[in-house]
Design a protein around this motif. Sequence first.
Motif, PDB file in Angstrom:
ATOM      1  N   PRO A   1       0.813  -1.187  -0.033  1.00 26.43           N
ATOM      2  CA  PRO A   1       0.084   0.013   0.057  1.00 26.43           C
ATOM      3  C   PRO A   1       0.926   1.401  -0.166  1.00 26.43           C
ATOM      4  O   PRO A   1       0.222   2.295  -0.527  1.00 26.43           O
ATOM      5  CB  PRO A   1      -0.806  -0.189   1.144  1.00 26.43           C
ATOM      6  CG  PRO A   1      -0.910  -1.589   1.435  1.00 26.43           C
ATOM      7  CD  PRO A   1       0.389  -2.103   0.986  1.00 26.43           C
ATOM      8  N   PHE A   2       2.082   1.312   0.479  1.00 27.55           N
ATOM      9  CA  PHE A   2       2.821   2.488   0.749  1.00 27.55           C
ATOM     10  C   PHE A   2       3.313   2.541  -0.859  1.00 27.55           C
ATOM     11  O   PHE A   2       3.242   3.980  -1.195  1.00 27.55           O
ATOM     12  CB  PHE A   2       3.973   2.138   1.439  1.00 27.55           C
ATOM     13  CG  PHE A   2       5.371   3.275   1.459  1.00 27.55           C
ATOM     14  CD1 PHE A   2       5.164   4.474   2.298  1.00 27.55           C
ATOM     15  CD2 PHE A   2       6.127   3.078   0.565  1.00 27.55           C
ATOM     16  CE1 PHE A   2       5.902   5.425   1.965  1.00 27.55           C
ATOM     17  CE2 PHE A   2       7.126   4.129   0.380  1.00 27.55           C
ATOM     18  CZ  PHE A   2       7.068   5.372   1.211  1.00 27.55           C
ATOM     19  N   LEU A   3       3.610   1.773  -1.622  1.00 26.41           N
ATOM     20  CA  LEU A   3       4.282   1.851  -2.616  1.00 26.41           C
ATOM     21  C   LEU A   3       2.927   2.271  -3.783  1.00 26.41           C
ATOM     22  O   LEU A   3       3.113   2.970  -4.804  1.00 26.41           O
ATOM     23  CB  LEU A   3       4.765   0.560  -3.247  1.00 26.41           C
ATOM     24  CG  LEU A   3       5.690   0.709  -4.318  1.00 26.41           C
ATOM     25  CD1 LEU A   3       6.712   1.693  -4.434  1.00 26.41           C
ATOM     26  CD2 LEU A   3       6.225  -0.743  -4.835  1.00 26.41           C
ATOM     27  N   ASP A   4       1.713   1.701  -3.635  1.00 29.28           N
ATOM     28  CA  ASP A   4       0.735   2.012  -4.271  1.00 29.28           C
ATOM     29  C   ASP A   4       0.361   3.604  -3.920  1.00 29.28           C
ATOM     30  O   ASP A   4      -0.011   4.234  -5.151  1.00 29.28           O
ATOM     31  CB  ASP A   4      -0.587   1.343  -3.940  1.00 29.28           C
ATOM     32  CG  ASP A   4      -0.394  -0.392  -3.973  1.00 29.28           C
ATOM     33  OD1 ASP A   4       0.650  -0.634  -4.698  1.00 29.28           O
ATOM     34  OD2 ASP A   4      -1.032  -1.052  -3.427  1.00 29.28           O
TER      35      ASP A   4
ATOM     36  N   PHE B   1      -8.006  -1.446 -12.181  1.00 32.76           N
ATOM     37  CA  PHE B   1      -9.280  -2.028 -12.420  1.00 32.76           C
ATOM     38  C   PHE B   1      -8.927  -3.353 -13.196  1.00 32.76           C
ATOM     39  O   PHE B   1      -9.532  -4.544 -12.632  1.00 32.76           O
ATOM     40  CB  PHE B   1     -10.254  -1.245 -13.497  1.00 32.76           C
ATOM     41  CG  PHE B   1     -11.271  -2.188 -14.045  1.00 32.76           C
ATOM     42  CD1 PHE B   1     -12.471  -2.390 -13.335  1.00 32.76           C
ATOM     43  CD2 PHE B   1     -11.166  -2.475 -15.489  1.00 32.76           C
ATOM     44  CE1 PHE B   1     -13.417  -3.091 -13.867  1.00 32.76           C
ATOM     45  CE2 PHE B   1     -12.081  -2.980 -16.009  1.00 32.76           C
ATOM     46  CZ  PHE B   1     -13.084  -3.356 -15.354  1.00 32.76           C
ATOM     47  N   LEU B   2      -8.247  -3.502 -14.201  1.00 27.57           N
ATOM     48  CA  LEU B   2      -7.700  -4.810 -14.909  1.00 27.57           C
ATOM     49  C   LEU B   2      -6.991  -5.773 -14.169  1.00 27.57           C
ATOM     50  O   LEU B   2      -7.383  -6.937 -13.933  1.00 27.57           O
ATOM     51  CB  LEU B   2      -7.070  -4.521 -16.272  1.00 27.57           C
ATOM     52  CG  LEU B   2      -7.975  -3.627 -17.258  1.00 27.57           C
ATOM     53  CD1 LEU B   2      -6.763  -3.306 -18.554  1.00 27.57           C
ATOM     54  CD2 LEU B   2      -8.986  -4.388 -17.627  1.00 27.57           C
ATOM     55  N   GLY B   3      -5.911  -5.230 -13.283  1.00 29.75           N
ATOM     56  CA  GLY B   3      -5.140  -5.970 -12.658  1.00 29.75           C
ATOM     57  C   GLY B   3      -5.840  -6.645 -11.330  1.00 29.75           C
ATOM     58  O   GLY B   3      -5.833  -7.746 -10.936  1.00 29.75           O
ATOM     59  N   SER B   4      -6.924  -5.938 -10.695  1.00 30.89           N
ATOM     60  CA  SER B   4      -7.687  -6.386  -9.433  1.00 30.89           C
ATOM     61  C   SER B   4      -8.699  -7.295  -9.959  1.00 30.89           C
ATOM     62  O   SER B   4      -8.597  -8.352  -9.559  1.00 30.89           O
ATOM     63  CB  SER B   4      -8.053  -5.441  -8.499  1.00 30.89           C
ATOM     64  OG  SER B   4      -9.117  -4.596  -9.419  1.00 30.89           O
TER      65      SER B   4
ATOM     66  N   ASP C   1      -1.841  -6.203  -6.262  1.00 27.13           N
ATOM     67  CA  ASP C   1      -1.295  -6.162  -5.024  1.00 27.13           C
ATOM     68  C   ASP C   1      -2.599  -5.832  -3.915  1.00 27.13           C
ATOM     69  O   ASP C   1      -2.644  -6.437  -2.646  1.00 27.13           O
ATOM     70  CB  ASP C   1      -0.364  -5.143  -4.713  1.00 27.13           C
ATOM     71  CG  ASP C   1       0.623  -5.212  -3.541  1.00 27.13           C
ATOM     72  OD1 ASP C   1       1.452  -6.333  -3.507  1.00 27.13           O
ATOM     73  OD2 ASP C   1       0.405  -4.417  -2.547  1.00 27.13           O
ATOM     74  N   TYR C   2      -3.519  -5.157  -4.331  1.00 30.83           N
ATOM     75  CA  TYR C   2      -4.530  -4.771  -3.607  1.00 30.83           C
ATOM     76  C   TYR C   2      -5.222  -6.380  -2.848  1.00 30.83           C
ATOM     77  O   TYR C   2      -5.254  -6.382  -1.399  1.00 30.83           O
ATOM     78  CB  TYR C   2      -5.838  -4.114  -3.960  1.00 30.83           C
ATOM     79  CG  TYR C   2      -5.269  -2.735  -4.120  1.00 30.83           C
ATOM     80  CD1 TYR C   2      -4.336  -2.226  -3.540  1.00 30.83           C
ATOM     81  CD2 TYR C   2      -6.251  -1.735  -4.701  1.00 30.83           C
ATOM     82  CE1 TYR C   2      -4.278  -0.843  -3.482  1.00 30.83           C
ATOM     83  CE2 TYR C   2      -5.781  -0.398  -5.065  1.00 30.83           C
ATOM     84  CZ  TYR C   2      -5.146  -0.117  -4.196  1.00 30.83           C
ATOM     85  OH  TYR C   2      -4.762   1.326  -4.193  1.00 30.83           O
TER      86      TYR C   2
ATOM     87  N   ALA D   1     -14.203  -5.954  -6.026  1.00 33.01           N
ATOM     88  CA  ALA D   1     -14.619  -4.533  -5.233  1.00 33.01           C
ATOM     89  C   ALA D   1     -13.823  -3.468  -5.655  1.00 33.01           C
ATOM     90  O   ALA D   1     -14.081  -2.363  -6.095  1.00 33.01           O
ATOM     91  CB  ALA D   1     -14.645  -4.872  -4.003  1.00 33.01           C
ATOM     92  N   THR D   2     -12.614  -3.765  -5.717  1.00 36.13           N
ATOM     93  CA  THR D   2     -11.423  -2.748  -6.245  1.00 36.13           C
ATOM     94  C   THR D   2     -11.715  -2.400  -7.585  1.00 36.13           C
ATOM     95  O   THR D   2     -11.670  -1.381  -7.972  1.00 36.13           O
ATOM     96  CB  THR D   2      -9.872  -3.632  -6.134  1.00 36.13           C
ATOM     97  OG1 THR D   2      -9.789  -3.796  -4.908  1.00 36.13           O
ATOM     98  CG2 THR D   2      -9.130  -2.429  -6.425  1.00 36.13           C
TER      99      THR D   2
END
Length: 457
Positions: free
Chosen positions: A31-34, A71-74, A127-128, A390-391
């Motif tokens: 999350p820090f990197l995000d 959107f696509l990654g999650s 990563d989420y 959800a993401t």
Amino acid sequence: MTTSAATPHLIDDGPLTRYHRKLIAACSGGPFLDGYLLSIVGVALAGASTELGLGAGALGLAGAASLVGLFLGSLIFGPVTDRIGRKVMYTVDLLAMIAASAACLFITDGLQLILLRLVVGLAIGADYPIATALLTEWMPRKRRGAVIGWLSTIWLVGAIVAYLVGFALTSLYGPEAWRWMLASGAVFGAIVMLLRLGAHESPRWLVAKGRIEEARVAVSTALEREVTTEDILALTADEEAEAKTSFRSLLAAPFLKRVMFCGLTWMCISLPQFALFTYGPIILAQFGLGNGGAEETLGQIVLNLGFLLGSLPALRWVETYGRRPLMIWTFVAAAVFLLPLGLWPEGPGWLVMVSFFLFTLASGAGTILVFIYPNELFPTSIRASAVGLATAISRIGAAIGTYMVPLSLSGLGTGPTMLIGVGLTVLGLLISIAWAEETRNKSLASLSTQIMSTVKP
């Protein structure tokens, strides 16, 4: 079959150990990197748009590209994580982040910028569900809300650090340093990669896959005591009801309402936030604060501090008052504080900054819930898929909104744009009143049993 309430659960009722603390640090790195990667573009776009000749449309695409990728990654990698495990994906997504960030040093046109930001978003989207599901499945229930909420707080820390780095580079080298701003994410990515060395797979996921011995070794290490195979088999009872669930289950009752609740409230919280993270300096300039230099970036740092400060007391409130009231009152306060900016956009500078700052405090408090709810409301077998879906819902709305922000500012003006933000917070409030559940101090097993009991055989 479920674990007896009188029998302590190995994980839910276990202590917080050194391994847990190490895992918290490792999962926090994502999350820090995000936050860093999604926010540094807000500073870099000022220099990139001038050098690359980006118009309003291209500027919107550059700002929204990472959200489209997210959107696509999650959506894609959430189900993949449920199939092949949290640990493998835990590393792969970081490598993609590092490579795409480093490649930003060599950007020569707007298309390259947009494509690289798309790749960064894909990695962030992966990563989420990975980091949040892994940490959720390891945490004792009495610490779970605050720990998962901390991931949102550390996201805000990443955003603040991004603006500090951007401010420093802009002050020293001018807007022309935008490539170095974007590439700096690779340095932080390498640090996070080192933090993640030695992480164990989720024992809940291992048990669900029948890998009992691996789960036993992982739990023994985490709890710092010998755990028997019989102890691990007790975890199986909590997973039996989930065995038949799949990604397709998320698109039907009873899961669909929870998916829509998590995705839509997340969107209503994140869209105004991303508008500030991505276009903060531009928005502040529209209100007459600054003249296109580092002043707007400094103002953005103040606003990002507001998001962070608002999240800190919420880490306690989420365990004392609960998830549902925190969600509802966050939206109430955010709408109230944003309203003056829509009604009086030509107001004095102090009013603009005070209203924005109060809005960030309220919004920051609700931010910690966007990771907590989707990880608590779904069983282990589809947890990462649910977080990913959800993401995806939240980010497709945020991507469209982020793309529209510069067009709205130039076409409608600052006042109407702020009123649109008020409307989004009111929508989030109504959804929360109707659908928000209370999950405080409940074990993941009991939450899974509660939802699975309503699934038709």
